[in-house]
Design a protein around this motif. Structure first.
Motif, PDB file in Angstrom:
ATOM      1  N   VAL A  75      30.161  48.375  35.304  1.00 20.89           N
ATOM      2  CA  VAL A  75      31.018  47.475  34.529  1.00 20.89           C
ATOM      3  C   VAL A  75      30.178  46.284  34.063  1.00 20.89           C
ATOM      4  O   VAL A  75      29.556  45.620  34.893  1.00 20.89           O
ATOM      5  CB  VAL A  75      32.213  46.963  35.375  1.00 20.89           C
ATOM      6  CG1 VAL A  75      33.022  45.945  34.587  1.00 20.89           C
ATOM      7  CG2 VAL A  75      33.101  48.116  35.814  1.00 20.89           C
ATOM      8  N   PRO A  76      30.153  45.976  32.771  1.00 18.79           N
ATOM      9  CA  PRO A  76      29.405  44.806  32.304  1.00 18.79           C
ATOM     10  C   PRO A  76      30.047  43.515  32.803  1.00 18.79           C
ATOM     11  O   PRO A  76      31.263  43.455  32.988  1.00 18.79           O
ATOM     12  CB  PRO A  76      29.486  44.916  30.774  1.00 18.79           C
ATOM     13  CG  PRO A  76      30.707  45.732  30.511  1.00 18.79           C
ATOM     14  CD  PRO A  76      30.825  46.691  31.666  1.00 18.79           C
ATOM     15  N   ASN A  77      29.236  42.501  33.043  1.00 20.97           N
ATOM     16  CA  ASN A  77      29.786  41.215  33.494  1.00 20.97           C
ATOM     17  C   ASN A  77      29.190  40.062  32.704  1.00 20.97           C
ATOM     18  O   ASN A  77      28.277  40.228  31.904  1.00 20.97           O
ATOM     19  CB  ASN A  77      29.596  41.035  35.000  1.00 20.97           C
ATOM     20  CG  ASN A  77      28.134  40.974  35.407  1.00 20.97           C
ATOM     21  OD1 ASN A  77      27.389  40.096  34.982  1.00 20.97           O
ATOM     22  ND2 ASN A  77      27.708  41.923  36.243  1.00 20.97           N
ATOM     23  N   TRP A  78      29.728  38.888  32.946  1.00 22.36           N
ATOM     24  CA  TRP A  78      29.406  37.703  32.166  1.00 22.36           C
ATOM     25  C   TRP A  78      28.153  36.969  32.635  1.00 22.36           C
ATOM     26  O   TRP A  78      27.644  36.078  31.979  1.00 22.36           O
ATOM     27  CB  TRP A  78      30.583  36.718  32.241  1.00 22.36           C
ATOM     28  CG  TRP A  78      30.641  36.014  33.567  1.00 22.36           C
ATOM     29  CD1 TRP A  78      30.930  36.571  34.775  1.00 22.36           C
ATOM     30  CD2 TRP A  78      30.333  34.638  33.824  1.00 22.36           C
ATOM     31  NE1 TRP A  78      30.848  35.631  35.769  1.00 22.36           N
ATOM     32  CE2 TRP A  78      30.478  34.426  35.218  1.00 22.36           C
ATOM     33  CE3 TRP A  78      29.972  33.561  33.010  1.00 22.36           C
ATOM     34  CZ2 TRP A  78      30.261  33.192  35.817  1.00 22.36           C
ATOM     35  CZ3 TRP A  78      29.761  32.323  33.609  1.00 22.36           C
ATOM     36  CH2 TRP A  78      29.898  32.152  35.007  1.00 22.36           C
ATOM     37  N   ALA A  92      30.281  32.842  27.576  1.00 22.77           N
ATOM     38  CA  ALA A  92      31.667  32.410  27.377  1.00 22.77           C
ATOM     39  C   ALA A  92      32.538  33.582  26.954  1.00 22.77           C
ATOM     40  O   ALA A  92      32.132  34.410  26.137  1.00 22.77           O
ATOM     41  CB  ALA A  92      31.727  31.304  26.327  1.00 22.77           C
ATOM     42  N   CYS A  93      33.730  33.661  27.531  1.00 21.63           N
ATOM     43  CA  CYS A  93      34.674  34.737  27.232  1.00 21.63           C
ATOM     44  C   CYS A  93      36.072  34.152  27.066  1.00 21.63           C
ATOM     45  O   CYS A  93      36.361  33.061  27.561  1.00 21.63           O
ATOM     46  CB  CYS A  93      34.727  35.755  28.372  1.00 21.63           C
ATOM     47  SG  CYS A  93      33.143  36.452  28.838  1.00 21.63           S
ATOM     48  N   GLU A  94      36.925  34.920  26.419  1.00 20.15           N
ATOM     49  CA  GLU A  94      38.347  34.589  26.381  1.00 20.15           C
ATOM     50  C   GLU A  94      39.006  35.365  27.518  1.00 20.15           C
ATOM     51  O   GLU A  94      39.109  36.596  27.448  1.00 20.15           O
ATOM     52  CB  GLU A  94      38.947  34.981  25.039  1.00 20.15           C
ATOM     53  CG  GLU A  94      40.431  34.677  24.904  1.00 20.15           C
ATOM     54  CD  GLU A  94      40.752  33.188  24.927  1.00 20.15           C
ATOM     55  OE1 GLU A  94      41.839  32.820  25.439  1.00 20.15           O
ATOM     56  OE2 GLU A  94      39.919  32.395  24.457  1.00 20.15           O
ATOM     57  N   PRO A  95      39.443  34.692  28.593  1.00 22.56           N
ATOM     58  CA  PRO A  95      39.984  35.427  29.739  1.00 22.56           C
ATOM     59  C   PRO A  95      41.301  36.130  29.402  1.00 22.56           C
ATOM     60  O   PRO A  95      42.130  35.587  28.669  1.00 22.56           O
ATOM     61  CB  PRO A  95      40.230  34.335  30.786  1.00 22.56           C
ATOM     62  CG  PRO A  95      39.446  33.155  30.323  1.00 22.56           C
ATOM     63  CD  PRO A  95      39.429  33.238  28.827  1.00 22.56           C
ATOM     64  N   GLU A 203      39.120  39.848  37.576  1.00 26.56           N
ATOM     65  CA  GLU A 203      39.490  39.164  36.345  1.00 26.56           C
ATOM     66  C   GLU A 203      38.491  39.546  35.262  1.00 26.56           C
ATOM     67  O   GLU A 203      37.283  39.684  35.527  1.00 26.56           O
ATOM     68  CB  GLU A 203      39.531  37.650  36.558  1.00 26.56           C
ATOM     69  CG  GLU A 203      40.592  37.243  37.569  1.00 26.56           C
ATOM     70  CD  GLU A 203      40.751  35.729  37.680  1.00 26.56           C
ATOM     71  OE1 GLU A 203      40.674  35.061  36.634  1.00 26.56           O
ATOM     72  OE2 GLU A 203      40.942  35.241  38.800  1.00 26.56           O
ATOM     73  N   PHE A 204      39.008  39.680  34.056  1.00 30.78           N
ATOM     74  CA  PHE A 204      38.184  40.120  32.942  1.00 30.78           C
ATOM     75  C   PHE A 204      38.361  39.184  31.756  1.00 30.78           C
ATOM     76  O   PHE A 204      39.361  38.472  31.633  1.00 30.78           O
ATOM     77  CB  PHE A 204      38.572  41.544  32.517  1.00 30.78           C
ATOM     78  CG  PHE A 204      38.376  42.571  33.591  1.00 30.78           C
ATOM     79  CD1 PHE A 204      37.159  43.206  33.760  1.00 30.78           C
ATOM     80  CD2 PHE A 204      39.424  42.915  34.442  1.00 30.78           C
ATOM     81  CE1 PHE A 204      36.974  44.157  34.758  1.00 30.78           C
ATOM     82  CE2 PHE A 204      39.257  43.862  35.446  1.00 30.78           C
ATOM     83  CZ  PHE A 204      38.034  44.486  35.602  1.00 30.78           C
ATOM     84  N   GLN A 211      33.406  42.523  23.461  1.00 30.28           N
ATOM     85  CA  GLN A 211      33.139  43.316  24.663  1.00 30.28           C
ATOM     86  C   GLN A 211      33.963  42.805  25.837  1.00 30.28           C
ATOM     87  O   GLN A 211      34.055  41.598  26.075  1.00 30.28           O
ATOM     88  CB  GLN A 211      31.653  43.256  25.028  1.00 30.28           C
ATOM     89  CG  GLN A 211      31.301  44.152  26.230  1.00 30.28           C
ATOM     90  CD  GLN A 211      29.847  44.036  26.645  1.00 30.28           C
ATOM     91  OE1 GLN A 211      29.248  42.961  26.541  1.00 30.28           O
ATOM     92  NE2 GLN A 211      29.269  45.122  27.109  1.00 30.28           N
ATOM     93  N   ILE A 212      34.578  43.726  26.577  1.00 30.57           N
ATOM     94  CA  ILE A 212      35.321  43.363  27.789  1.00 30.57           C
ATOM     95  C   ILE A 212      34.347  43.320  28.965  1.00 30.57           C
ATOM     96  O   ILE A 212      33.613  44.286  29.217  1.00 30.57           O
ATOM     97  CB  ILE A 212      36.455  44.368  28.060  1.00 30.57           C
ATOM     98  CG1 ILE A 212      37.518  44.277  26.963  1.00 30.57           C
ATOM     99  CG2 ILE A 212      37.088  44.108  29.425  1.00 30.57           C
ATOM    100  CD1 ILE A 212      38.625  45.296  27.069  1.00 30.57           C
ATOM    101  N   VAL A 213      34.332  42.178  29.680  1.00 29.73           N
ATOM    102  CA  VAL A 213      33.398  42.006  30.790  1.00 29.73           C
ATOM    103  C   VAL A 213      34.122  41.458  32.014  1.00 29.73           C
ATOM    104  O   VAL A 213      35.162  40.809  31.922  1.00 29.73           O
ATOM    105  CB  VAL A 213      32.231  41.059  30.416  1.00 29.73           C
ATOM    106  CG1 VAL A 213      31.410  41.634  29.277  1.00 29.73           C
ATOM    107  CG2 VAL A 213      32.744  39.671  30.056  1.00 29.73           C
ATOM    108  N   LEU A 214      33.539  41.709  33.170  1.00 32.10           N
ATOM    109  CA  LEU A 214      34.024  41.168  34.441  1.00 32.10           C
ATOM    110  C   LEU A 214      33.635  39.700  34.539  1.00 32.10           C
ATOM    111  O   LEU A 214      32.493  39.330  34.243  1.00 32.10           O
ATOM    112  CB  LEU A 214      33.410  41.954  35.595  1.00 32.10           C
ATOM    113  CG  LEU A 214      33.711  41.502  37.019  1.00 32.10           C
ATOM    114  CD1 LEU A 214      35.178  41.690  37.357  1.00 32.10           C
ATOM    115  CD2 LEU A 214      32.834  42.268  38.006  1.00 32.10           C
ATOM    116  N   ILE A 215      34.584  38.853  34.953  1.00 35.70           N
ATOM    117  CA  ILE A 215      34.304  37.422  35.101  1.00 35.70           C
ATOM    118  C   ILE A 215      34.760  36.950  36.478  1.00 35.70           C
ATOM    119  O   ILE A 215      35.335  37.706  37.251  1.00 35.70           O
ATOM    120  CB  ILE A 215      34.996  36.589  33.997  1.00 35.70           C
ATOM    121  CG1 ILE A 215      36.539  36.730  34.080  1.00 35.70           C
ATOM    122  CG2 ILE A 215      34.505  36.990  32.617  1.00 35.70           C
ATOM    123  CD1 ILE A 215      37.302  35.810  33.137  1.00 35.70           C
TER     124      ILE A 215
END
Length: 317
Positions: A75-78, A92-95, A203-204, A211-215
């Motif tokens: 799983v890709p992560n931040w 930075a991601c939009e949770p 949490e993602f 891209q959806i990543v694990l945060i």
């Protein structure tokens, strides 16, 4: 307990905003960079306790970042870097506004719901005839809406998530797939430490390029519940409580002292001796989960240390 970090107010180069969660504080910088600081705040029943726990932030941050590196192949992560024991820097991601809770065993919140007579949680049926801490036939996903600090997370079904358009059907299917894969890997890692990963949450977020990543945290004692594998079957057959690794011991202490986060209840006083015992328990959790000795960082000037380490890292970028 002056050497704990309860609040931060840094001004980093390129800083745009600060978000303060129940435990972590997130600084958004230019160029889509996030600086996440794990404080020593302790949250239980979605309430932040008035006193911090020494080394707790370091413990959570180091478990989470090491677990992300141990799962990045599935799983890709931040995550980009760890310039300080309490700090993770990433993209930075939009949770997503849901937490993906997955349960392999009927414990904690699920057990409390079951004891109250409910046989459905988040739209997922729970079999009749189960005892607390029994293993589910298959892990179940029981999402929760993500609460702001001081508010309560709430159970929500997949159907309601899609109906209310909190997450699109396409994205939710990816979240489910990642949640199951992470739980499987977490289970395998736990087995190597003589542990059972009972339940956890993930949490993602979505990056600016979609891209959806694990945060956030992963497989920490704050986000997860572990049992000791040795003696699990015997304790279940005798109807005894399981020996576990999680912050459930804090919840039970609070319950015993008349607090469950309900309206009108006051947080009981935590003595310095109790705070130290909680810190020692978190160190035990770290060493059991990670299979290595915990090395205490210098906390004489923890705010100064964090500020300097993050600034030094940002200068190199």
């Amino acid at each position: 307990m002056s050497n704990t970090i309860m609040d931060t107010n840094f001004q980093f180069v390129g800083q745009k905003s600060i978000y303060k969660g129940k435990v972590r504080e997130v600084y958004t910088l230019e160029k889509d960079i996030l600086v996440m600081i794990a404080t020593d705040r302790l949250s239980a029943f979605d309430v932040v306790m008035p006193k911090g726990i020494p080394y707790k932030g370091q413990i959570l941050n180091q478990i989470a970042t090491k677990m992300m590196k141990a799962t990045e192949d599935i799983v890709p992560n931040w995550l980009l870097a760890n310039p300080d024991p309490n700090v993770a820097i990433g993209i930075a991601c939009e949770p997503f506004k849901v937490e993906m809770v997955i349960r392999g065993y009927m414990s904690g919140h699920a057990a409390r719901e079951y004891k109250s007579g409910k046989r459905m949680i988040c739209g997922v049926p729970m079999p009749e005839g189960m005892k607390e801490n029994d293993k589910f036939p298959n892990p179940i996903i029981t999402p929760a809406t993500k609460a702001e600090k001081g508010e309560h997370d709430e159970d929500i079904s997949k159907e309601d998530i899609l109906k209310r358009r909190i997450v699109s059907k396409e994205d939710y299917e990816i979240l489910e797939k990642y949640t199951k894969a992470l739980f499987q890997r977490g289970t395998e890692l736990a087995v190597k430490r003589g542990l059972i990963l009972v339940d956890t949450k993930y949490e993602f977020g979505k990056t600016t390029d979609g891209q959806i990543v694990l945060i956030d945290e992963i497989h920490t004692p704050d986000s997860s519940r572990y049992f000791y594998a040795e003696g699990y079957e015997q304790r279940q057959s005798r109807g005894e409580a399981q020996k576990q690794l999680s912050k459930e011991f804090v919840r039970q202490w609070l319950i015993t002292n008349g607090f469950q986060g309900l309206e009108g209840q006051s947080v009981p006083e935590m003595s310095d001796d109790y705070i130290i015992s909680v810190s020692e328990r978190y160190i035990e959790l770290y060493e059991s989960i990670m299979g290595e000795e915990f090395n205490k960082a210098n906390i004489a000037n923890i705010q100064e240390r964090i500020g300097q380490n993050v600034s030094d890292y940002l200068k190199k970028k």
